[in-house]
Design a protein around this motif. Sequence first.
Motif, mmCIF file in Angstrom:
data_model
loop_
_atom_site.group_PDB
_atom_site.id
_atom_site.type_symbol
_atom_site.label_atom_id
_atom_site.label_comp_id
_atom_site.label_asym_id
_atom_site.label_seq_id
_atom_site.Cartn_x
_atom_site.Cartn_y
_atom_site.Cartn_z
ATOM 1 N N ASP A 1 42.834 47.521 44.981
ATOM 2 C CA ASP A 1 42.005 47.671 46.179
ATOM 3 C C ASP A 1 41.503 46.280 46.581
ATOM 4 N N LEU A 2 40.842 46.215 47.729
ATOM 5 C CA LEU A 2 40.437 44.908 48.259
ATOM 6 C C LEU A 2 39.373 44.240 47.390
ATOM 7 N N PHE A 3 38.546 45.036 46.706
ATOM 8 C CA PHE A 3 37.571 44.447 45.789
ATOM 9 C C PHE A 3 38.280 43.696 44.658
ATOM 10 N N CYS A 4 39.293 44.340 44.095
ATOM 11 C CA CYS A 4 40.052 43.681 43.012
ATOM 12 C C CYS A 4 40.731 42.427 43.545
ATOM 13 N N ALA A 5 41.298 42.552 44.760
ATOM 14 C CA ALA A 5 41.950 41.374 45.349
ATOM 15 C C ALA A 5 40.938 40.234 45.481
ATOM 16 N N LYS A 6 39.713 40.569 45.881
ATOM 17 C CA LYS A 6 38.667 39.544 46.033
ATOM 18 C C LYS A 6 38.339 38.920 44.675
ATOM 19 N N SER A 7 38.224 39.789 43.658
ATOM 20 C CA SER A 7 37.884 39.268 42.321
ATOM 21 C C SER A 7 39.011 38.412 41.755
ATOM 22 N N GLU A 8 40.221 38.627 42.263
ATOM 23 C CA GLU A 8 41.357 37.831 41.776
ATOM 24 C C GLU A 8 41.583 36.573 42.626
ATOM 25 N N GLY A 9 40.678 36.323 43.578
ATOM 26 C CA GLY A 9 40.753 35.042 44.286
ATOM 27 C C GLY A 9 41.041 35.121 45.767
ATOM 28 N N ALA A 10 41.414 36.301 46.269
ATOM 29 C CA ALA A 10 41.663 36.398 47.712
ATOM 30 C C ALA A 10 40.335 36.226 48.452
ATOM 31 N N ASP A 11 40.401 35.626 49.651
ATOM 32 C CA ASP A 11 39.184 35.408 50.445
ATOM 33 C C ASP A 11 38.934 36.656 51.292
ATOM 34 N N VAL A 12 38.330 37.658 50.669
ATOM 35 C CA VAL A 12 38.004 38.924 51.338
ATOM 36 C C VAL A 12 36.506 38.923 51.618
ATOM 37 N N ARG A 13 36.135 39.151 52.880
ATOM 38 C CA ARG A 13 34.717 39.089 53.251
ATOM 39 C C ARG A 13 34.280 40.385 53.928
ATOM 40 N N ILE A 14 33.065 40.830 53.574
ATOM 41 C CA ILE A 14 32.477 42.000 54.229
ATOM 42 C C ILE A 14 31.752 41.528 55.486
ATOM 43 N N VAL A 15 32.044 42.201 56.601
ATOM 44 C CA VAL A 15 31.339 41.898 57.848
ATOM 45 C C VAL A 15 30.741 43.194 58.386
ATOM 46 N N TYR A 16 29.792 43.044 59.307
ATOM 47 C CA TYR A 16 29.131 44.213 59.890
ATOM 48 C C TYR A 16 29.576 44.486 61.317
ATOM 49 N N SER A 17 30.417 43.630 61.837
ATOM 50 C CA SER A 17 30.913 43.796 63.201
ATOM 51 C C SER A 17 32.206 42.993 63.331
ATOM 52 N N PRO A 18 33.140 43.456 64.166
ATOM 53 C CA PRO A 18 34.335 42.632 64.408
ATOM 54 C C PRO A 18 33.981 41.284 65.029
ATOM 55 N N LEU A 19 32.849 41.235 65.741
ATOM 56 C CA LEU A 19 32.441 39.949 66.334
ATOM 57 C C LEU A 19 32.039 38.948 65.253
ATOM 58 N N ASP A 20 31.550 39.443 64.095
ATOM 59 C CA ASP A 20 31.287 38.538 62.968
ATOM 60 C C ASP A 20 32.597 37.882 62.518
ATOM 61 N N ALA A 21 33.647 38.692 62.466
ATOM 62 C CA ALA A 21 34.960 38.147 62.055
ATOM 63 C C ALA A 21 35.458 37.134 63.072
#
Length: 363
Positions: free
Chosen positions: A101-121
């Motif tokens: 899952d994306l959490f595991c991907a993040k823990s393995e080094g991928a730059d996965v970020r939680i945002v609250y709006s597409p405009l944040d992205a």
Amino acid sequence: MRYVDEYRDADVCRRYAAAITARATRAWRIMEVCGGQTHSIVRFGIDALLPPGLELLHGPGCPVCVTPLEMIDRALAIAAKPGVIFCSFGDMLRVPGTRSDLFCAKSEGADVRIVYSPLDALEIARQNQGREVVFFGVGFETTAPANAMAVREARRRGICNFSMLVSHVLVPPALSAILSSPRCRVDAFLAAGHVCTVMGMDEYRPIAARHRTPIVVTGFEPADLLQGIHMCVVQLEEGRAEVENQYARSARPEGNREAMRVVAEVFRVVPRKWRGIGDIPESGLGLRPEYAQHDAEALFNVGTISTEEPSVCISGLVLQGIEKPSACPAFGTRCTPETPLGATMVSSEGACAAYYRYRRTGS
Ligand code: SF4
């Protein structure tokens, strides 16, 4: 708190429950479409207030739950690419793909970020011009306008390193698919009020008429739900099949025209696979060709993705109201919110997660 307390008033709820009991002369099965409604029903014990024989079926209206496994795997493949910043709402990070899952991907080094709006992205993309920023655009008609605005804004401002992995789904085609199934158990629908606040109610009228099935646009608080159920029961008992609006404080028959205009400008209707249910024609949104430069699926060639659902998981049947979580042998044992096997246990709007949180019995 205004708009909450009056819709949680115990006396009001008891009066609606008594009116339902007085009106129902036979067994009826009513499906609440939205996962938020499922959550309220289980949390507040709405179903326990209903007369014997009046059954609530939990529907497919949890966007996290119905995002297809292939799309989660595609998100994982894109997030793993060098230089990519993958942005998503937080509830998508724990949805299990085939192997991760994306959490595991993040823990393995991928730059996965939680945002609250597409405009944040979009802002992250503006600040990181040398990198590709991908936003995971999921959800129903409710989230489509903001996502459409972000893509339109990216093009207007020339932010070329912003793209969207689109997995939008549309509610009316799913209702048609459920009603057309030979296993359909639904006598009436509580449609999701917030969806109709955006899209209006016109698309529901031919569905109600064709399938002779009442559809009541309904809110999310206990009094909303009980009033919506009462309106369904009255229609069923009178042999009517119409679209009615319990959620008039927010939803208008015509919807939000400006929101629909932005969605139509950026997206087009496409076939979409629903997790656990399968392919439903014209049930999704994809980016229009003129926005192809912001289409992550086209930009990142991640090859053929073959997926495999855990064989024990019956979330597809749960999402169609055919089974309750109690029918799943993994409920509460192998499958819990900490170790979810299927999407309906991940999202707080998923039926399995709601039963686990408030009942632990699955039934
Ligand atoms: S309890 Fe878990 S495995 Fe069973 S249907 Fe729900 S999500 Fe799937």
